[in-house]
Design an enzyme around this catalytic site. Structure first.
Site, PDB file in Angstrom:
ATOM      1  N   ASP A 202      -3.836  11.072  -0.151  1.00 11.52           N
ATOM      2  CA  ASP A 202      -4.490   9.768  -0.231  1.00 11.52           C
ATOM      3  C   ASP A 202      -5.964  10.012  -0.580  1.00 11.52           C
ATOM      4  OD1 ASP A 202      -5.104   7.103   0.085  1.00 11.52           O
ATOM      5  OD2 ASP A 202      -4.907   7.051   2.250  1.00 11.52           O
TER       6      ASP A 202
ATOM      7  N   ASP B 274       4.788   7.397   8.681  1.00 13.61           N
ATOM      8  CA  ASP B 274       4.848   6.490   9.826  1.00 13.61           C
ATOM      9  C   ASP B 274       3.779   5.427   9.774  1.00 13.61           C
ATOM     10  OD1 ASP B 274       2.629   8.285  10.317  1.00 13.61           O
ATOM     11  OD2 ASP B 274       2.547   7.414  12.319  1.00 13.61           O
TER      12      ASP B 274
HETATM   13  P1  IMP Z   1      -5.815  11.892   3.191  1.00 13.01           P
HETATM   14  O1  IMP Z   1      -6.551  12.862   4.052  1.00 13.01           O
HETATM   15  O2  IMP Z   1      -6.556  10.589   3.060  1.00 13.01           O
HETATM   16  O3  IMP Z   1      -5.380  12.438   1.855  1.00 13.01           O
HETATM   17  O4  IMP Z   1      -4.569  11.412   3.996  1.00 13.01           O
HETATM   18  C1  IMP Z   1      -3.462  12.123   4.175  1.00 13.01           C
HETATM   19  C2  IMP Z   1      -2.763  11.636   5.429  1.00 13.01           C
HETATM   20  O5  IMP Z   1      -2.945  10.233   5.643  1.00 13.01           O
HETATM   21  C3  IMP Z   1      -1.279  11.834   5.303  1.00 13.01           C
HETATM   22  O6  IMP Z   1      -0.909  13.056   5.873  1.00 13.01           O
HETATM   23  C4  IMP Z   1      -0.706  10.655   6.059  1.00 13.01           C
HETATM   24  O7  IMP Z   1      -0.500  11.032   7.402  1.00 13.01           O
HETATM   25  C5  IMP Z   1      -1.756   9.598   6.053  1.00 13.01           C
HETATM   26  N1  IMP Z   1      -1.457   8.506   5.096  1.00 13.01           N
HETATM   27  C6  IMP Z   1      -2.125   8.182   3.981  1.00 13.01           C
HETATM   28  N2  IMP Z   1      -1.569   7.125   3.358  1.00 13.01           N
HETATM   29  C7  IMP Z   1      -0.509   6.775   4.110  1.00 13.01           C
HETATM   30  C8  IMP Z   1       0.498   5.732   3.980  1.00 13.01           C
HETATM   31  O8  IMP Z   1       0.530   4.935   3.028  1.00 13.01           O
HETATM   32  N3  IMP Z   1       1.427   5.700   4.960  1.00 13.01           N
HETATM   33  C9  IMP Z   1       1.449   6.562   6.012  1.00 13.01           C
HETATM   34  N4  IMP Z   1       0.548   7.534   6.167  1.00 13.01           N
HETATM   35  C10 IMP Z   1      -0.434   7.640   5.227  1.00 13.01           C
END
Ligand code: IMP
Ligand code: MG
Length: 209
Positions: free
Chosen positions: A128, A184
């Site tokens: 994300d 989740d």
């Molecule tokens: P990042 O550090 O923003 O790349 O986020 C990664 C983490 O955010 C993932 O391991 C997920 O646990 C959580 N995450 C991001 N988007 C979603 C979503 O749409 N649904 C559920 N979990 C999400």
């Protein structure tokens, strides 16, 4: 009533399938839309498995699952790999029950595997902002692996806040909050066999906080 052994076994199997389906039906009602269905996930996992098998052919691979989100993806993906693999998990906390990160990613359970000189594949459920994987990569690079790559089931390309791309990606998706197949909301919905968009009214119910 007693049945011959085979019929008894079939009925037992049907009963289990029906109760699994019932659990899924309750959860499916909470979705606005299904983005990726079970068949598409299964087919894509076979392709991803082949890509990974080709790149690491003849080598041993340390697979590091970022839990809890990656557990179902990793469990299915490693069974597509015809490589010698070692498996370990790392727990990273970056979300609470909110829809957006509330803090910097924090490693809260460390890997026990010695990865020095080993090919490492880090696996997460979704990319994300990119903060989680870039942070975990930084930590793993210090352990001097032979190589370090990343694999995610889902990639929300438009939401990145740091410059980071994964080496293996299952599906590119739009910026929507998704659940299922390991993903989740407040630790719920992980067992859904598909990936879907959670209804907006369920995205922050006060009774779950
Ligand atoms: P990042 O550090 O923003 O790349 O986020 C990664 C983490 O955010 C993932 O391991 C997920 O646990 C959580 N995450 C991001 N988007 C979603 C979503 O749409 N649904 C559920 N979990 C999400
Ligand atoms: Mg996660």
């Amino acid at each position: 009533m007693t049945y011959p052994l085979e019929i008894g076994a079939i009925l037992h199997h049907v009963t289990i399938m029906q109760s699994k389906q019932a659990a899924h039906n309750i959860l499916l009602e909470d979705l606005d839309a299904i983005l990726v269905d079970e068949a598409a996930i299964t087919a894509r996992l076979k392709e991803l498995g082949q890509e990974i098998n080709t790149i690491y052919a003849g080598r041993e691979l340390a697979v590091i699952a970022i839990i809890n989100g990656a557990i179902i993806f990793v469990a299915d993906l490693i069974r597509e790999l015809n490589l010698s693999i070692q498996l370990d998990c790392i727990r990273v906390s970056s979300y609470r029950d909110e829809m957006r990160p509330v803090q910097e990613p924090e490693i809260i359970d460390k890997v026990r595997l010695d990865v020095k000189g080993v090919d490492v594949l880090l696996i997460d459920d979704i990319l994300d902002s990119g903060k989680t994987l870039s942070q975990v990569c930084k930590i793993f690079r210090k352990r001097q692996p032979a190589s370090l790559r990343t694999c995610v089931l889902l990639d929300k390309q438009t939401t990145r806040s740091v410059d980071f791309e994964a080496d293996f990606v299952g599906f590119q998706i739009a910026d929507e909050f998704v659940v299922g197949y390991g993903l989740d909301f407040a630790e719920r919905y992980r067992q859904l066999p598909c990936i879907g968009v959670l209804k907006p009214e369920l995205q922050n119910p006060p009774e779950w906080s």
